[in-house]
Every structure is written in C-alpha cells, then in structure tokens.
Design a protein around this motif. Structure first.
Motif, short mmCIF file in Angstrom:
data_model
loop_
_atom_site.label_atom_id
_atom_site.label_comp_id
_atom_site.label_asym_id
_atom_site.label_seq_id
_atom_site.Cartn_x
_atom_site.Cartn_y
_atom_site.Cartn_z
N GLU A 122 -15.41 1.09 -25.42
CA GLU A 122 -14.56 2.26 -25.26
C GLU A 122 -14.96 3.07 -24.04
O GLU A 122 -14.13 3.66 -23.36
N GLN A 123 -16.25 3.08 -23.73
CA GLN A 123 -16.72 3.80 -22.56
C GLN A 123 -16.43 3.05 -21.27
O GLN A 123 -16.41 3.64 -20.20
N GLN A 124 -16.22 1.75 -21.38
CA GLN A 124 -15.99 0.95 -20.19
C GLN A 124 -14.51 0.91 -19.83
O GLN A 124 -13.95 -0.15 -19.57
N LEU A 125 -13.87 2.07 -19.84
CA LEU A 125 -12.47 2.15 -19.47
C LEU A 125 -12.33 1.90 -17.97
O LEU A 125 -13.28 2.05 -17.21
N PHE A 126 -11.12 1.53 -17.56
CA PHE A 126 -10.90 1.22 -16.15
C PHE A 126 -11.32 2.38 -15.27
O PHE A 126 -10.99 3.54 -15.53
N ASP A 127 -12.04 2.06 -14.22
CA ASP A 127 -12.44 3.08 -13.26
C ASP A 127 -12.24 2.55 -11.86
O ASP A 127 -12.93 1.62 -11.43
N GLY A 128 -11.29 3.10 -11.15
CA GLY A 128 -10.98 2.66 -9.81
C GLY A 128 -9.54 3.00 -9.49
O GLY A 128 -8.91 3.83 -10.16
N VAL A 129 -9.02 2.36 -8.48
CA VAL A 129 -7.65 2.61 -8.01
C VAL A 129 -6.96 1.27 -7.79
O VAL A 129 -7.58 0.33 -7.27
N VAL A 130 -5.70 1.16 -8.19
CA VAL A 130 -4.88 -0.04 -7.94
C VAL A 130 -3.66 0.37 -7.13
O VAL A 130 -2.97 1.34 -7.50
N ILE A 131 -3.39 -0.36 -6.06
CA ILE A 131 -2.25 -0.05 -5.18
C ILE A 131 -1.47 -1.32 -4.90
O ILE A 131 -2.05 -2.38 -4.61
N ASP A 132 -0.14 -1.24 -4.95
CA ASP A 132 0.69 -2.35 -4.52
C ASP A 132 0.52 -2.54 -3.01
O ASP A 132 0.47 -1.58 -2.25
N TYR A 133 0.45 -3.80 -2.57
CA TYR A 133 0.12 -4.12 -1.17
C TYR A 133 1.13 -3.56 -0.18
O TYR A 133 0.83 -3.34 1.00
N ARG A 134 2.36 -3.31 -0.65
CA ARG A 134 3.41 -2.80 0.24
C ARG A 134 3.31 -1.30 0.50
O ARG A 134 4.08 -0.73 1.26
N TYR A 135 2.35 -0.65 -0.15
CA TYR A 135 2.17 0.79 -0.03
C TYR A 135 0.74 1.14 0.37
O TYR A 135 0.31 2.27 0.25
N PHE A 136 0.02 0.15 0.85
CA PHE A 136 -1.40 0.31 1.19
C PHE A 136 -1.56 0.28 2.70
O PHE A 136 -1.16 -0.68 3.37
N GLY A 137 -2.15 1.33 3.26
CA GLY A 137 -2.31 1.40 4.70
C GLY A 137 -1.04 1.80 5.40
O GLY A 137 -0.05 2.22 4.79
N LYS A 138 -1.04 1.65 6.74
CA LYS A 138 0.11 2.13 7.51
C LYS A 138 0.48 1.19 8.65
O LYS A 138 1.14 1.60 9.61
N CYS A 139 0.06 -0.06 8.56
CA CYS A 139 0.42 -0.98 9.63
C CYS A 139 0.31 -2.43 9.18
O CYS A 139 -0.13 -2.70 8.06
N CYS A 140 0.73 -3.31 10.03
CA CYS A 140 0.26 -4.69 10.09
C CYS A 140 0.89 -5.68 9.14
O CYS A 140 0.81 -6.89 9.38
N GLY A 141 1.49 -5.25 8.07
CA GLY A 141 2.06 -6.20 7.12
C GLY A 141 3.44 -5.74 6.69
O GLY A 141 4.20 -5.17 7.46
N THR A 142 3.79 -5.98 5.43
CA THR A 142 5.06 -5.52 4.88
C THR A 142 4.82 -4.17 4.23
O THR A 142 4.18 -4.07 3.19
N ILE A 143 5.29 -3.09 4.85
CA ILE A 143 5.03 -1.73 4.40
C ILE A 143 6.34 -1.06 4.02
O ILE A 143 7.36 -1.21 4.70
N SER A 144 6.33 -0.28 2.94
CA SER A 144 7.48 0.49 2.51
C SER A 144 7.98 1.39 3.63
O SER A 144 7.21 1.84 4.48
N THR A 145 9.27 1.65 3.65
CA THR A 145 9.82 2.56 4.66
C THR A 145 9.66 4.02 4.28
O THR A 145 9.73 4.89 5.14
N THR A 146 9.44 4.31 3.00
CA THR A 146 9.31 5.70 2.54
C THR A 146 7.85 6.10 2.34
O THR A 146 7.44 7.20 2.71
N TYR A 147 7.07 5.21 1.78
CA TYR A 147 5.65 5.48 1.51
C TYR A 147 4.82 4.58 2.43
O TYR A 147 4.20 3.62 1.98
#
Length: 432
Positions: free
Chosen positions: A216-241
């Motif tokens: 119970e104490q080992q709940l998820f700890d971290g961040v998950v992001i879809d690859y299309r909304y991660f960073g600001k260059c270089c791949g397939t990036i959302s037009t809004t985010y």
C-alpha cells in the motif's frame, strides 16, 4: 493531471463517464477516494500538515530559499522493434527531444529571463527548483539519465497500467524523479496525456517507509507523459501542447500543487494568490476567462502552469505555490529523502551533527559531517537514558540522514552519533 475536458464532479461517479480527460489526476484521485477510505484519510492528514507548515512559513516572513536540484531519469517505453531512435511518429523519442523537455522545466521553474518561462507578474515566483538528467547511479556507474525499453504493446492506459509501465524500469524514487514517456491509449487521440503521483501518494503520514515497506505504501511515484506532449522539438509534437508544459504541469503535481479549482467548481488549491474560479481553461485559446464565486467576479489566471491552458498561454507559478512546494518537499518522507540525496554535504575534519528544524515532527533530518568514508551509528535515546532505536550505515560519506519519529511522544530526546573515531550527543525535541 493536465487538461481535463470533463469536470471533476462528473469523474467522481463513474469511470464510464471519463470519456476524454487529458489529465489523469482528477480521475485517479476520485477513484482512490471511492475505493480506499484509508487513502482519503491519509490525504487529508497530509493536507492539514501542509497547511500548518505553509502558515508558519508565511508568518515567519521567510523569503530566502536555497535552490533545490532534482535528478531525473527518463524511461522511454516504445514499440519500435528496430530500436531506431527519433523520427516522425516514433515513440522511441530522441535524446534531443528529452533534453528540450529538461530545458523547459528549468526555464519554467526558474522563471528564466529571455525564455517563454519568464513573466513580469508581481506575484510570479522563481520556484528555485532545477532539474538535471542523472549522471550516476548508486553503484557509481555513469549514465545519461535515459533508459529505453521495447514493448510489443501499441499503447498504455496510464491510469490502469501504472504498475505495468513501472515494471520496465524504476530507479530508486528516494533518489530520483522517474519520468516515463509512453504512448497513451491505442488511438491517435489519447484519453490521458499525463499523470503524476502526489507527495501524499509517496508518503502516507505516520507510515514512513522502511525496508519492509508495504504494498500500500509502494504507490506509484513519478510522472507519465504521452510522447506527443513531451518536450518541444524533434519528433511528433502536439500543435496545442507543444512547449513541454504538460510535464511542467505534472511535475507541479509531483511537488504537491493542485489545479486552481481544487477539482470542484469554485474550490481551492490552498494558495491565496490564485483566484477562486469556476472552471479551468479546457479550450484551445488564450482568451480571457472570468469566474463568479460567492458573488465575486475575478479574471481567471489562465497563464498558471496548473491550469489546463494551451502551452503558449502558460508562464506563471505564484509565490504561494512556491511556499506550498517547499512544504511538500519538507513533509513528504520520500521527497525529503530525494532532496537530501541530491544535496552535496561538505566534509569536516571533526564530527559535526545538527538537526534542522528542531523541534521535529514525523521525521528528523540529521546532517552529519566528517572526513572521508565512515560506518555511522545513530541512536535515539529517551530523556531517562533508554536507547529507543539504533540506525547503522556502512561506508557512507557526509550526508543527511532521515529517521522516523512519528511513533514517539512529544518531548526531549538525545541523538548519539558514533563514527570509528568520534561521538557526538545533542538534544532533539519532538513537537507534533
């Protein structure tokens, strides 16, 4: 955690109503409340402690903060069988795209002049938090802070499959912020583009983790992001985010920040300098929004990173949000441990021991300095001289050490610290 199209109230009642939420926090929070009463109690307890701490900070008028550096490891989970890195529609995103995200985090959290993260708002805050890709692991092996893992899965439900995602790779969350880059869902339009664990997920007050940490104490700890909304260059990036602000937002949750609505109409995020509003900016523009709560009309703070606005609108963390993150970093055992582990403690020719703050509450943060590498013993001793607990550390360097004090009554105690050459004893007070 970012950009929900449904209201939080609708989400509370049924997963089937959760048609398209771009922020996973609202749903996961509601789900935890409905299935786990103990979780809700722990969350309320943590929130109470945060409010007590922030009120004390405001009353003290403290304005000087040290800059905190957070080591990050980015885990890319992809279905590119050739293991080719980068390119259009490739989940196995490039190092360049990952570095652009770290750059955005630092621009936003440091309010850097000359970047999109700068603002001239009088309540705007330099959060004094910096992020860097981890350059070493516990064994001393060098690393660039990026791991890559192949999976035949087309995509992941980043609410239901958190354990599946973290099974590919997880670095010690007491030392690193784990960020996972995946494809969310199996369609071109993801249901959820980001999710983060809160500090009260990572540390349930009164249950400070140890070697027998429960499931119970080992709940998820971290961040998950879809690859299309991660960073600001270089791949397939959302037009809004498309400026890396989805991760800025989710890391804000990881640091204890809430949506400005508190996820209910005219709710609270416990920050006095963010206005009380009816709803978040779930649209695709930066047009002015107003809200009327309790008969008072205000202008929404759509530029706040914790709103749902398009990335181009965002440029603001506030002073109260800064204070709240400091409270969360201090009160969450796991967050505090991570900060300790990433802080360089200088050596001393003689043994030096201090506790800050003193009195302590649920945990004591003990700074111990000496020369070179030592075997350290820390003893917690009652006022009448009984040894209540002993902690042993082998082959360590000068550092901070956390010990659990949540089960001890208020009062005065002694800390005895031994190395192979010296002993120091100091008074410590517990006041909850």
């Amino acid at each position: 955690m970012k950009k929900s199209i449904l209201s939080a109230l609708a989400v509370i009642f049924s997963y089937t109503t959760f048609a398209q939420s771009k922020c996973g926090v609202v749903f996961q929070d509601s789900l935890n409340q409905t299935i786990n009463q103990r979780w809700l109690q722990q969350k309320s307890s943590f929130e109470y402690q945060v409010q007590q701490y922030t009120n004390a900070l405001k009353a003290s008028r403290t304005t000087a903060y040290s800059t905190i550096r957070i080591p990050v490891v980015v885990h890319v989970i992809h279905n590119t069988a050739s293991k080719t890195i980068g390119g259009t529609n490739n989940i196995n995103i490039s190092d360049e795209q990952i570095l652009s995200q770290i750059q955005t985090l630092n621009e936003d959290y440091r309010r850097k002049e000359g970047t999109a993260g700068f603002n001239t708002n009088p309540i705007g805050a330099d959060m004094q938090i910096e992020f860097f890709l981890a350059d070493s692991i516990a064994t001393g092996e060098t690393t660039k802070g990026i791991t890559r893992h192949y999976s035949s899965k087309v995509g992941f439900d980043i609410i239901k499959e958190l354990s599946t995602i973290t099974a590919f790779s997880k670095w010690n969350p007491y030392k690193y912020l784990n960020i996972y880059v995946v494809k969310s869902g199996i369609t071109s339009t993801p249901v959820t583009i980001g999710y983060s664990g809160f500090p009260f997920d990572a540390y349930l007050p009164g249950l400070i983790p140890n070697s027998d940490e429960t499931a119970e104490q080992q709940l998820f700890d971290g961040v998950v992001i879809d690859y299309r909304y991660f960073g600001k260059c270089c791949g397939t990036i959302s037009t809004t985010y498309n400026m890396g602000r989805t991760t800025t937002h989710e890391v804000g949750h990881w640091l204890g920040l809430l949506h400005p609505t508190g996820d209910v109409r005219c709710g609270t995020d416990y920050c006095d300098d963010t206005p009380t509003i009816e709803s978040l900016n779930a649209g695709f523009t930066c047009n002015k929004m107003t809200s009327t709560c309790d008969g008072v009309t205000v202008t929404n703070q759509i530029e706040n990173y914790m709103d749902y606005s398009p990335d181009v609108c965002m440029s603001l963390f506030t002073n109260d949000q800064k204070i709240r993150t400091r409270a969360a970093l201090e009160l969450s055992y796991r967050r505090k441990s991570l900060v300790n582990n990433s802080t360089i403690v200088s050596e001393s020719n003689s043994l030096q021991v201090s506790v800050d703050p003193n009195p302590v509450k649920s945990s004591a943060n003990i700074k111990i300095q000496f020369s070179g590498t030592e075997n350290i013993t820390i003893q917690l001793i009652s006022e009448n001289g009984n040894t209540l607990n002993e902690y042993n550390y082998q082959n360590v360097t000068s550092n901070y050490f956390l010990i659990n004090t949540s089960s001890y009554a208020n009062g005065m105690y002694f800390l005895r610290v031994n190395t192979s050459k010296e002993t120091k004893v100091l008074r410590m007070f517990i006041l909850k």
